[in-house]
Design a protein around this motif. Structure first.
Motif, PDB file in Angstrom:
ATOM      1  N   UNK A   1      68.058  36.718  38.454  1.00 21.84           N
ATOM      2  CA  UNK A   1      69.007  38.043  38.830  1.00 21.84           C
ATOM      3  C   UNK A   1      69.716  37.718  39.347  1.00 21.84           C
ATOM      4  N   UNK A   2      70.070  36.991  40.402  1.00 26.20           N
ATOM      5  CA  UNK A   2      71.439  37.093  41.278  1.00 26.20           C
ATOM      6  C   UNK A   2      72.505  36.493  40.466  1.00 26.20           C
ATOM      7  N   UNK A   3      72.110  35.227  38.843  1.00 23.83           N
ATOM      8  CA  UNK A   3      72.683  34.417  38.502  1.00 23.83           C
ATOM      9  C   UNK A   3      73.747  36.601  37.498  1.00 23.83           C
ATOM     10  N   UNK A   4      72.826  37.205  37.601  1.00 23.90           N
ATOM     11  CA  UNK A   4      73.127  37.892  36.480  1.00 23.90           C
ATOM     12  C   UNK A   4      73.937  38.798  37.291  1.00 23.90           C
ATOM     13  N   UNK A   5      73.490  39.433  38.970  1.00 26.68           N
ATOM     14  CA  UNK A   5      73.928  40.249  39.518  1.00 26.68           C
ATOM     15  C   UNK A   5      75.477  39.450  39.572  1.00 26.68           C
ATOM     16  N   UNK A   6      75.966  38.629  39.882  1.00 30.63           N
ATOM     17  CA  UNK A   6      77.326  37.217  40.224  1.00 30.63           C
ATOM     18  C   UNK A   6      78.178  37.374  39.474  1.00 30.63           C
ATOM     19  N   UNK A   7      77.415  36.448  37.923  1.00 31.15           N
ATOM     20  CA  UNK A   7      78.494  36.349  37.473  1.00 31.15           C
ATOM     21  C   UNK A   7      79.417  37.210  36.923  1.00 31.15           C
ATOM     22  N   UNK A   8      80.747  36.802  36.811  1.00 31.29           N
ATOM     23  CA  UNK A   8      81.350  37.431  36.500  1.00 31.29           C
ATOM     24  C   UNK A   8      81.595  38.084  34.740  1.00 31.29           C
ATOM     25  N   UNK A   9      81.116  37.063  33.971  1.00 31.55           N
ATOM     26  CA  UNK A   9      81.640  38.041  33.082  1.00 31.55           C
ATOM     27  C   UNK A   9      80.318  38.900  33.000  1.00 31.55           C
ATOM     28  N   UNK A  10      79.296  39.072  33.768  1.00 35.27           N
ATOM     29  CA  UNK A  10      78.643  40.976  33.106  1.00 35.27           C
ATOM     30  C   UNK A  10      77.100  40.123  32.955  1.00 35.27           C
ATOM     31  N   UNK A  11      76.248  40.730  33.190  1.00 36.75           N
ATOM     32  CA  UNK A  11      74.811  41.113  33.433  1.00 36.75           C
ATOM     33  C   UNK A  11      74.639  40.818  31.466  1.00 36.75           C
ATOM     34  N   UNK A  12      73.247  39.709  30.582  1.00 39.80           N
ATOM     35  CA  UNK A  12      73.061  39.795  29.872  1.00 39.80           C
ATOM     36  C   UNK A  12      72.367  40.748  29.411  1.00 39.80           C
ATOM     37  N   UNK A  13      71.518  41.860  30.560  1.00 40.90           N
ATOM     38  CA  UNK A  13      70.749  42.644  30.550  1.00 40.90           C
ATOM     39  C   UNK A  13      71.281  44.010  31.284  1.00 40.90           C
ATOM     40  N   UNK A  14      71.251  44.766  30.235  1.00 40.06           N
ATOM     41  CA  UNK A  14      71.312  46.319  31.334  1.00 40.06           C
ATOM     42  C   UNK A  14      70.933  46.606  32.270  1.00 40.06           C
ATOM     43  N   UNK A  15      71.703  47.174  32.821  1.00 39.96           N
ATOM     44  CA  UNK A  15      70.825  47.686  34.225  1.00 39.96           C
ATOM     45  C   UNK A  15      69.426  48.336  34.715  1.00 39.96           C
ATOM     46  N   UNK A  16      68.791  49.243  33.909  1.00 42.72           N
ATOM     47  CA  UNK A  16      67.829  49.897  33.491  1.00 42.72           C
ATOM     48  C   UNK A  16      66.526  48.148  33.024  1.00 42.72           C
ATOM     49  N   UNK A  17      67.204  47.331  32.050  1.00 47.76           N
ATOM     50  CA  UNK A  17      66.050  46.455  32.211  1.00 47.76           C
ATOM     51  C   UNK A  17      65.885  45.867  33.500  1.00 47.76           C
ATOM     52  N   UNK A  18      67.298  45.800  34.412  1.00 50.69           N
ATOM     53  CA  UNK A  18      66.498  44.865  35.769  1.00 50.69           C
ATOM     54  C   UNK A  18      66.349  45.686  36.559  1.00 50.69           C
ATOM     55  N   UNK A  19      66.442  47.028  36.604  1.00 53.60           N
ATOM     56  CA  UNK A  19      65.662  47.649  37.024  1.00 53.60           C
ATOM     57  C   UNK A  19      63.953  47.966  37.204  1.00 53.60           C
ATOM     58  N   UNK A  20      63.525  47.532  35.862  1.00 52.46           N
ATOM     59  CA  UNK A  20      62.698  48.144  35.657  1.00 52.46           C
ATOM     60  C   UNK A  20      61.288  46.604  35.962  1.00 52.46           C
ATOM     61  N   UNK A  21      62.418  45.481  35.345  1.00 50.06           N
ATOM     62  CA  UNK A  21      61.433  43.802  36.121  1.00 50.06           C
ATOM     63  C   UNK A  21      61.204  44.008  37.575  1.00 50.06           C
ATOM     64  N   UNK A  22      62.688  44.293  38.297  1.00 47.69           N
ATOM     65  CA  UNK A  22      62.214  43.884  39.778  1.00 47.69           C
ATOM     66  C   UNK A  22      61.632  45.309  40.089  1.00 47.69           C
ATOM     67  N   UNK A  23      61.431  46.180  39.736  1.00 48.06           N
ATOM     68  CA  UNK A  23      60.440  47.372  40.175  1.00 48.06           C
ATOM     69  C   UNK A  23      59.058  46.344  40.166  1.00 48.06           C
TER      70      UNK A  23
END
Length: 184
Positions: free
Chosen positions: A49-71
């Motif tokens: 998740x940190x790699x996805x947040x930091x990457x200048x390219x953008x995350x390969x998973x939409x924000x809602x997917x990360x929100x669900x996994x982190x929740x």
């Protein structure tokens, strides 16, 4: 955050994937316990998740997917911590619950310009300063504590994966503290 710094931090966080994967592939979790394995899996998820947040390219998973996994991760470890605390077992999971909640907070505050993808460099500056300060203080203190523990472990007999886990926790704590402070 400027692009070269974002790439540097992305690479540094990506390097933490290797020890997480090696622990998961090599350790005998039957003897170490399920809680240790769950912690190692959570650590891998949080590093990715940190790699996805930091990457200048953008995350390969939409924000809602990360929100669900982190929740789900926060909930899992909060319940694990609560159950262990009530049963008198060693308390585990609180750190991973706090980490997942902090990352969920950051992901939720990130700008989603141009679609559902995360963009850390465009993070909303309206983050609640007291919340950020508490999280940042926690992660910086935990990074220092974990770093001291890692230094004390040198040359001692420790359970398999413990030194790697402690060093990764220190690096992740420092990274989380920095990102939280840089976000405001």
């Amino acid at each position: 955050m400027n692009v070269p710094l974002a790439w540097l931090l992305t690479v540094l966080c990506a390097l933490l994937v290797l020890p997480c994967v090696l622990r998961l592939a090599r350790l005998d979790y039957v003897h170490l316990g399920r809680g240790v394995r769950h912690g190692d899996l959570a650590e891998l998820l949080l590093v990715v998740a940190m790699v996805a947040m930091l990457s200048p390219v953008g995350a390969p998973i939409p924000a809602a997917g990360w929100q669900a996994m982190l929740g789900l991760t926060a909930g899992w470890f909060a319940v694990s911590w609560w159950r262990a605390r009530r049963s008198g077992q060693p308390v585990a999971g609180a750190h991973h619950a706090v980490s997942a909640v902090a990352m969920l907070y950051m992901v939720s505050a990130m700008a989603h310009h141009g679609g559902p993808w995360l963009t850390l460099s465009a993070m909303d500056s309206a983050l609640a300063w007291p919340v950020v300060a508490v999280f940042a203080a926690y992660f910086i203190a935990d990074a220092v504590r974990s770093g001291v523990v890692a230094l004390r472990l040198r040359g001692t007999e420790v359970p398999p994966g413990h030194a790697s886990r402690t060093l990764c926790r220190s690096a992740m704590g420092a990274g989380m503290g920095y990102l939280l402070l840089a976000a405001v």
